[in-house]
Scaffold this active site. Structure first.
Site, PDB file in Angstrom:
ATOM      1  N   HIS A   1      43.332  28.108  49.736  1.00  0.00           N
ATOM      2  CA  HIS A   1      43.017  28.517  48.365  1.00  0.00           C
ATOM      3  C   HIS A   1      41.651  29.170  48.274  1.00  0.00           C
ATOM      4  O   HIS A   1      41.276  29.693  47.240  1.00  0.00           O
ATOM      5  CB  HIS A   1      43.099  27.320  47.419  1.00  0.00           C
ATOM      6  CG  HIS A   1      44.474  26.710  47.417  1.00  0.00           C
ATOM      7  ND1 HIS A   1      44.798  25.644  48.216  1.00  0.00           N
ATOM      8  CD2 HIS A   1      45.599  27.056  46.764  1.00  0.00           C
ATOM      9  CE1 HIS A   1      46.081  25.349  48.032  1.00  0.00           C
ATOM     10  NE2 HIS A   1      46.583  26.192  47.164  1.00  0.00           N
TER      11      HIS A   1
ATOM     12  N   ARG B   1      49.099  40.684  31.193  1.00  0.00           N
ATOM     13  CA  ARG B   1      48.239  40.008  32.174  1.00  0.00           C
ATOM     14  C   ARG B   1      46.867  40.692  32.279  1.00  0.00           C
ATOM     15  O   ARG B   1      46.306  40.876  33.370  1.00  0.00           O
ATOM     16  CB  ARG B   1      48.918  39.958  33.548  1.00  0.00           C
ATOM     17  CG  ARG B   1      50.002  38.894  33.614  1.00  0.00           C
ATOM     18  CD  ARG B   1      50.639  38.836  34.988  1.00  0.00           C
ATOM     19  NE  ARG B   1      51.335  40.065  35.300  1.00  0.00           N
ATOM     20  CZ  ARG B   1      51.607  40.502  36.540  1.00  0.00           C
ATOM     21  NH1 ARG B   1      51.226  39.786  37.568  1.00  0.00           N
ATOM     22  NH2 ARG B   1      52.257  41.624  36.732  1.00  0.00           N
TER      23      ARG B   1
END
Ligand code: GLN
Ligand code: ZN
Length: 755
Positions: free
Chosen positions: A694, A15
């Site tokens: 968000h 990642r």
């Protein structure tokens, strides 16, 4: 045969992209370092494809945030509200579109799920008179670089029809009138790309849906003629995926493209019809390796399909590929050191899938019968594992009756039975999770590593719950939650406690931007071993007079967000999970919990793309939710939460779930989803999200009050709830406290005008 994949996961097997992005956003990493990490990842991924002996390496699949956003930038279709960002650095400008500009108070582009996946893209916004300013796009530079480094690049673009079909028109102007402008922009891009490659992938998953209106379909042939002309002898591969072409088959085979890619994992049934219709100038790329699951390919089954195509059109015209981009599966199974050998043996991640394509190629050329036999033996052995079939589970599923799916009374009667919960008008609540602070993550990590005893862990989490309850009481929320501090992830948490699941160490898949999920793996029959949430919720309830919502993840969401075994029907697996959740619901009720929320965040995304398939799915999905929830008394209030915006079409199905209260996303789409409620009277409570979690932006009291007033036009006052549009775990307390304080203030403000 030519071999290729449609795309490789960008995030990196460690990642790396996530880490780089997040440090960059925090201002801890300079732009050059972010770009350097990106370059390294791209090269690593190209090399993997080359090492696997694929004929092409994919470019344009790597994005710093989202490929739809990249396409929007490439076209220059930047909404006017971002014009003040024009002086910013290109990276800052790009991330403002994705994440909003906090400083200037500009909301981000809307985000929604990519077809039936759990990947989220940023929705393009267009309006008639907005000038498009073409912005640079890495696909061109990347393709050039790949070629210079000696790779054979196949750049990929999301196609014009898909881009436009998913775009949102802000000013009501006719969308498809923009098609000429869009095609002209694509022609320009194709002309620029062509010198650096010999095949360009242009993705039109929209062809596997019913989203293309007739006025668009009518112009498909002429548009693709222009695109093919722009490539000047270079080959266009028209890539379709996530389902069969169905009604758009003719458009695809007559597109004039050199290659047509088919998803034969989700749309194996289309092959025969395509083979009959495909012109002799067109090759077919067969998507035979599943880009959306982690299991090894069943070579024997795929061999039949491939040979069918070879017999019909000749080997030179057959390509082998992944069904869709490998974006939806993790990077490398070799990273999995903890999995039982008999499970790991059956798995293939992105790296292995590249090799499988080369392997299949050899098998078809009859050069490797040993590999074929080995693959067949392995799949047979997997089916014989005892966990693959647990008799008690199969028997319980077989005896599910319709009465198990029904509450005692209908929704309005239940509302009366639930009056004892004693809530004000416009009750305020949250969706479940609160910020996952560093200390919470440390507690969980240390427990996992054995550095905390069970007793220490329980007391640390209880401490977090206590703080969380105290903060909510202080904010004045009406229905509290325990905050989910013990959960790393809403699906993983349950999977870890259920039989039939296992977990990867590093099986991360991108969800949006830098956010990744690590889906659990369902490899055997599922059942509940013991209560999973009861102690935490009971503890939280003991701290307050206000009702605390029990918080569960629904069966459909657990299914959709897991990698699911492919040897039995998904609907069967879903029933098994539903029975496990049902047991938990009843245990919560027994322990005195008055409200139980069962999240079905994934219900909509699990929907197959074609209407006929979707109906079948919705029927069993809704039944699974009912099976999980319907065992309670009328006086227990069942909530469900769903977070996506395109909601209108399935509202009748959502109503059939028969929850007492639903909370849904809507703040990012300006409440427009509430239009659905004008035509359709939902019987239960509705909490349209008024705070977009968000984005780090703190919404004002007035803006949320305005949203509530709008909602009241469609939803009766007795049924309106006030809540954010999703869980708060990714946010910081510094944003959450003022935002929720504003939300409660907005509710009070509007409540006052009602009484
Ligand atoms: N209860 C979950 C949470 O708050 C719901 C998350 C979701 O819908 N994605 O985190
Ligand atoms: Zn949500």
């Amino acid at each position: 045969m030519q071999t290729h994949i449609l795309g490789f996961p960008a995030i990196g097997k460690g990642r790396e992209l996530k880490q780089a992005l997040e440090s960059f956003w925090k201002g801890e990493l300079p732009a050059e370092s972010l770009l350097k990490t990106s370059q390294e990842l791209k090269k690593r991924h190209w090399q993997i494809q080359k090492d696997a002996k694929l004929d092409y390496v994919s470019t344009g699949d790597f994005s710093l945030y989202d490929r739809m956003l990249d396409m929007t930038c490439l076209l220059g279709a930047i909404p006017r509200r971002f014009s003040v960002c024009r002086g910013d650095s290109p990276l800052d400008g790009y991330f403002s579109l994705a994440r909003g500009d906090v400083r200037r108070n500009i909301p981000a582009l809307e985000m929604t799920k990519w077809f039936d996946t759990n990947y989220h893209y940023l929705v393009p916004e267009i309006s008639a008179n907005e000038p498009w300013v073409v912005v640079d796009h890495p696909v061109i530079a990347d393709t050039r670089t790949a070629k210079e480094l000696g790779y054979s690049p196949k750049p990929s673009l999301i196609g014009p029809f898909t881009w436009l079909a998913l775009a949102k028109v802000r000013d009501g102007s006719p969308k498809w009138e923009r098609l000429d402008a869009v095609i002209a922009a694509y022609e320009k891009i194709l002309r620029e790309l062509s010198p650096h490659c010999d095949c360009i992938q242009i993705e039109e998953p929209v062809l596997c849906t019913e989203l293309l209106p007739p006025e668009a379909a009518m112009r498909f042939g002429e548009a693709y003629a222009a695109l093919n002309a722009a490539c000047a002898g270079n080959r266009l591969m028209l890539a379709t995926y996530f389902g069969p072409l169905a009604g758009n088959l003719k458009l695809a085979v007559n597109s004039g493209c050199a290659v047509l890619h088919l998803d034969l994992v989700r749309g194996a049934g289309q092959l025969k019809a395509v083979l009959e219709a495909v012109p002799s100038t067109m090759s077919l790329s067969l998507g035979v390796v599943d880009g959306r699951n982690i299991w090894k390919t069943d070579y024997a089954a795929r061999k039949i399909l491939i040979e069918q195509a070879v017999a019909a059109i000749g080997r030179e015209r057959v390509w082998l590929g992944s069904s869709c981009s490998l974006l939806h599966c993790p990077a490398d199974v070799e990273e999995e050191t903890d999995l039982p050998e008999h499970i790991k043996n059956r798995m293939a991640f992105a790296v292995q899938k590249c090799a499988e394509l080369a392997g299949l190629n050899k098998i078809i050329e009859n050069a490797d019968s040993a590999a074929l036999e080995e693959n067949t033996a392995l799949l047979r052995a997997a089916a014989m594992q005892p966990e693959s079939m647990v008799k008690a589970v199969r028997e319980r599923v077989a005896t599910i009756s319709t009465s198990d799916l029904n509450r005692q009374s209908a929704c309005p009667q239940r509302r009366a039975a639930q009056a004892w919960i004693n809530l004000p008008l416009l009750p305020t609540t949250t969706i479940g999770s609160f910020p996952q602070t560093a200390s919470i993550r440390k507690t969980r990590r240390e427990f996992k590593n054995g550095r905390l005893t069970e007793a220490e862990y329980v007391s640390a989490i209880r401490h977090e719950i206590k703080e969380c309850i105290a903060k909510q009481e202080k904010l004045g929320l009406d229905v509290l939650v325990h905050g989910e501090a013990e959960r790393n992830d809403m699906v993983e948490y349950f999977g870890q406690q259920l039989a039939g699941f296992c977990f990867t160490r590093n099986g991360w898949v991108q969800s949006y931007g830098s956010r990744c999920v690590k889906p659990p793996v369902i490899y055997g029959d599922v059942y509940r071993k013991q209560p999973m949430t009861v102690d935490w919720i009971r503890y939280a309830q003991s701290l307050t007079e206000k009702p605390v919502k029990g918080m569960l993840t629904g069966p459909v969401t657990i299914l959709c967000w897991s990698f699911v075994r492919d040897d039995i029907e998904r609907s069967e697996v879903c029933k098994q999970i539903a029975l496990a959740i049902r047991d938990e619901v009843l245990d919560l009720e027994k322990s005195g919990v008055r409200i139980i929320q069962i999240d079905e965040a994934a219900l909509r995304e699990g929907m197959p793309l074609l209407k006929s398939d979707a109906e079948v799915y919705l029927q069993w999905a809704v039944d699974a939710f009912r099976l999980a929830s319907a065992g309670v008394k009328d006086s227990t209030q069942i909530h469900t939460h769903m977070c996506y915006s395109e909601f209108n079409a399935i509202l009748p199905w959502i109503a059939k779930m028969d929850a007492d209260v639903i909370s849904i996303e809507s703040s990012r789409s300006g409440m427009e989803l509430l239009d659905a409620f004008t035509d359709f009277r939902y019987q239960g409570g509705v909490g349209p999200g008024v705070y977009d979690i968000h984005s780090p932006r703190i919404p004002t009291v007035e803006e949320m009050a305005e949203l509530l007033r709008k909602a009241l036009c469609n939803i009766p006052r007795e049924l309106l709830w006030v809540n954010p549009d999703c869980g708060l775990k990714t946010r910081q307390w510094e944003e959450v406290l003022p935002s929720l304080a504003n939300m409660v203030a907005a509710a009070l403000l509007v409540r006052d005008t009602l009484s």
